[in-house]
Write an enzyme that holds these catalytic residues in place. Structure first.
Site, short mmCIF file in Angstrom:
data_model
loop_
_atom_site.label_atom_id
_atom_site.label_comp_id
_atom_site.label_asym_id
_atom_site.label_seq_id
_atom_site.Cartn_x
_atom_site.Cartn_y
_atom_site.Cartn_z
N LYS A 14 0.83 -1.22 0.00
CA LYS A 14 0.00 0.00 0.00
C LYS A 14 0.87 1.27 0.00
O LYS A 14 0.59 2.20 -0.74
CB LYS A 14 -0.94 0.02 1.23
CG LYS A 14 -1.89 -1.17 1.29
CD LYS A 14 -2.92 -1.03 2.41
CE LYS A 14 -2.30 -1.00 3.80
NZ LYS A 14 -1.68 -2.28 4.22
N ARG A 128 11.72 -5.71 4.88
CA ARG A 128 11.60 -4.27 5.10
C ARG A 128 12.21 -3.90 6.46
O ARG A 128 12.83 -2.86 6.61
CB ARG A 128 10.12 -3.87 5.05
CG ARG A 128 9.88 -2.38 5.17
CD ARG A 128 8.44 -2.03 4.84
NE ARG A 128 7.56 -2.26 5.97
CZ ARG A 128 6.22 -2.09 5.93
NH1 ARG A 128 5.65 -1.70 4.81
NH2 ARG A 128 5.50 -2.31 6.98
N ARG A 134 11.65 0.27 11.43
CA ARG A 134 10.36 0.09 12.12
C ARG A 134 10.43 -1.12 13.04
O ARG A 134 10.63 -2.24 12.58
CB ARG A 134 9.24 -0.11 11.09
CG ARG A 134 8.73 1.19 10.53
CD ARG A 134 7.63 0.98 9.54
NE ARG A 134 6.51 0.19 10.07
CZ ARG A 134 5.36 0.03 9.43
NH1 ARG A 134 5.18 0.58 8.25
NH2 ARG A 134 4.41 -0.69 9.98
N ARG A 146 0.00 -8.76 13.48
CA ARG A 146 -0.61 -7.74 12.62
C ARG A 146 -1.49 -8.39 11.55
O ARG A 146 -2.57 -7.90 11.22
CB ARG A 146 0.47 -6.88 11.97
CG ARG A 146 1.06 -5.88 12.97
CD ARG A 146 2.45 -5.45 12.61
NE ARG A 146 2.55 -4.82 11.32
CZ ARG A 146 3.70 -4.67 10.66
NH1 ARG A 146 4.83 -5.11 11.19
NH2 ARG A 146 3.71 -4.07 9.49
#
Ligand code: ADP
Length: 192
Positions: A14, A128, A134, A146
């Site tokens: 996204k 990532r 993160r 998640r």
């Protein structure tokens, strides 16, 4: 005004596709994840509250994200349209969004739902995590939490918009440009 929800599980692309879509269509990007991370970076009370929830892979309370989106909509009265990324993530959030847009005499034009298999999602997020900084991307159990939150609370949001025929499924595996072209053709079909 043309408003888009870019929908899909964590790691479905996204964020990547949003950057390209806002450039191509002149939309204002509203990512609740980015808004929350900015609150965390500025160490606001809201950010401090959100951080521990996000680090567990859970959803922050609806009223928090709805409040952020409401201010963001008010802050951009001249926008040609909004691209919602990572919002709405619960049915309550989608109902709140519909109401906020109605007050501005607009609505969601299309929900583009990126579809990616679970193992691919986990691999992408772990990858990532190597560079994103993160903390919620570095731990596999947080990533799985998640995805579970997505399955339990977020996937039903698509059914909410499916009732008005607004949901289009788009394969989210392939090259970034292939996926971008598929998204653009769905948007163009609705704009013309
Ligand atoms: P991803 O889609 O990769 O999980 P995001 O940046 O969209 O990443 O979200 C990161 C975290 O921020 C989520 O796991 C959740 O804790 C919180 N969050 C973001 N958007 C929302 C939302 N609309 N409602 C509740 N929590 C949210």
């Amino acid at each position: 005004m043309f408003n888009i929800i870019l929908f899909g599980p964590p790691g479905s692309g996204k964020g990547t596709q949003s950057e390209k879509l806002i450039q191509a269509y002149g939309l204002k990007h509203l990512s609740t994840g980015d808004l929350l991370r900015s609150e965390i970076a500025r160490q606001t009370p809201l950010g401090l509250e959100a951080k521990s929830i996000m680090d567990r892979g859970q959803l922050v309370p609806d009223e928090v994200v709805v409040g952020m989106i409401s201010s963001a909509l008010d802050n951009h009265p001249q926008a040609r349209g909004f691209l919602f990324d990572g919002f709405p993530r619960t049915v309550a959030q989608s109902e709140a969004l519909d109401k906020l847009l109605r007050l501005k005499n607009t609505e969601i034009g299309v929900v583009l739902a990126l579809e990616v298999g679970e193992e691919e999602l986990v691999n992408r997020l772990l990858n990532r995590g190597l560079t994103s900084g993160r903390s919620d991307d570095t731990n596999e159990s947080v990533i799985r939490a998640r995805i579970t939150e997505y399955r339990n609370k977020t996937s039903v949001v698509a059914e909410h918009y499916d009732k008005s025929g607004k949901v289009v499924k788009v394969p989210g595996e392939g090259t970034v440009d292939e996926i971008f072209r598929s998204l653009c053709s769905e948007i163009d079909r609705r704009l013309s």
